[in-house]
Design an enzyme around this catalytic site. Sequence first.
Site, mmCIF file in Angstrom:
data_model
loop_
_atom_site.group_PDB
_atom_site.id
_atom_site.type_symbol
_atom_site.label_atom_id
_atom_site.label_comp_id
_atom_site.label_asym_id
_atom_site.label_seq_id
_atom_site.Cartn_x
_atom_site.Cartn_y
_atom_site.Cartn_z
ATOM 1 N N THR A 99 0.855 -1.188 0.000
ATOM 2 C CA THR A 99 0.000 0.000 0.000
ATOM 3 C C THR A 99 0.890 1.238 0.000
ATOM 4 O OG1 THR A 99 -0.042 0.238 2.398
ATOM 5 C CG2 THR A 99 -1.700 -1.214 1.426
ATOM 6 N N ILE A 156 2.664 -1.206 5.099
ATOM 7 C CA ILE A 156 2.011 0.070 5.420
ATOM 8 C C ILE A 156 3.095 1.116 5.638
ATOM 9 C CG2 ILE A 156 1.820 -0.500 7.891
ATOM 10 C CD1 ILE A 156 -0.814 1.201 7.868
ATOM 11 N N ILE A 213 6.741 -2.508 7.610
ATOM 12 C CA ILE A 213 6.609 -1.061 7.727
ATOM 13 C C ILE A 213 7.443 -0.418 6.631
ATOM 14 C CG2 ILE A 213 6.836 0.940 9.237
ATOM 15 C CD1 ILE A 213 4.872 -1.286 10.243
ATOM 16 N N LYS A 214 6.801 0.434 5.823
ATOM 17 C CA LYS A 214 7.501 1.064 4.696
ATOM 18 C C LYS A 214 8.210 2.342 5.148
ATOM 19 C CE LYS A 214 5.713 0.847 0.384
ATOM 20 N NZ LYS A 214 4.701 1.007 -0.696
ATOM 21 N N ILE A 215 9.509 2.374 4.886
ATOM 22 C CA ILE A 215 10.332 3.542 5.199
ATOM 23 C C ILE A 215 11.011 3.982 3.913
ATOM 24 C CG2 ILE A 215 12.350 4.373 6.494
ATOM 25 C CD1 ILE A 215 11.645 2.342 8.677
#
Length: 372
Positions: A44, A108, A139-141
Site C-alpha cells: 500500500t 504500510i 513497515i515502509k520507510i
Amino acid sequence: MTDALKRLSDEGVAIWLDDLSRQRITSGNLAELIDQQHVVGVTTNPSIFQKAISDGHGYDQQVADLAARKVTVEEAIRMITTADVRDAADILRPVFDATGGQDGRVSIEVDPRLAHHTTPTIAEAKQLAWLVDRPNTLIKIPATKAGLPAITEVIGLGISVNVTLIFSLERYREVMDAYLAGLEKAKAAGLDLSLIRSVASFFVSRVDSEIDKRLEKLGTDEAKALKGKAALANARLAYQAYEEVFSSERWAALDKAGANKQRPLWASTGVKDPAYKDTLYVDELVAPGTVNTMPEATLEATAGHGDITGDTVRGTYVQAKADLDAIAKLGISYDEVVQLLEDEGVEKFEASWNDLLKSTEAELKRLAPSEG
C-alpha cells in the site's frame, strides 16, 4: 488465460498486489486473488489509501464512529488504514505460515511528511507495528538520506521493513548496508534474526518515463534507439549489486546466525508508455528471490499474455551497463535523474497524504452525528 503467473512464481518471483481497499477485503476479492492468481503479498501507499477512502461508502460506519468520538483527522486515518492492513494480514496469514514468514506480507507506510526526519520516522514505525500488531506486516520507510539510519534502527528493534522509493544503484547499496547494520544491532541485542524480514523496493517505470523524455528531446536516432532501456538496465544492475552484497563475508556471518536476505522488490511495474508491452517490467525482470508488486491491471495483463521464459536478469549485466553508459554519453546525467525521481516520489506521496487528510476530514464532517 495462460498460466504465466504460475510460471513466474515457479521462477522464484513472489507476486504481490500493489493495491488495497476495504471493498477488496470484504468482497472476497483479495482471497480470490491469493487462491487463483498466485498473489502472496500486498503493498500500500498513501495514493492507494487516498483512492480507496474517496471511492464508495465502504468506510462510512467506521468514519461515523470516529466522528462520534471526535478524533483528529490524523488519528482517523491511522485507525482506518491500520484496520485494512490488519484484515489483509489475516487473510494472508496462511501464506505467511506456509512460506515460513517469507511471503503473506502486507506493507504500510510511515507518514511521508516524515521522509526527511529520522527520529519521527523511527517513532512512527514503532507505532504502526504496535497498532497493526500482526507478524506479517512490513513497515515502509523511504530510502531518503534520513530514512537510512531509521531503517537500521527499526530493523535493530526486530521490526520488519519494506524500504521504498529506491531509484539509484548507489542508494540501493546504502539501503542494503543499512539493513545489514540493523541485523547486526538485532543480533547484538539477542533478537531472533530469523523473524526479521525486509524487501527493498526498487522503482522501475518512472526511470524510463524520465530518461525517455530526455532522449526524445535529443531526437537523434542514437537517442531514440535507447528509449525503453534505462529502467530495465537499472533494475538488472541492482540485482547484480544484490548478488554481490548477499554473497559477502559480512552477510555470511549474519546468514549463519539465521538472518534472511533482503529481497529486491520491483515496484512501479505498471507500464507508463503505451508504446511498450504492458507486461514489459514483469517479463524482463524475472530472477530468483525477487518480488514484483503489480497494480491489478498489470497482474491481469500478465495472467492473460505474460511471456515468462525463465531468468531474464542474470547474464544481462554487461549489456545493462553498456545501455546506461550510452545514455550518459549523450549528456543525460544519471545522478540528476535519480535524485529528481526520489524528490518527486516523496512529493507525490506527500501530496496524496494531504489529499487523504482533506477527504477524510470531509467524510468525518459528513458523517458526524448531530449533537445529543
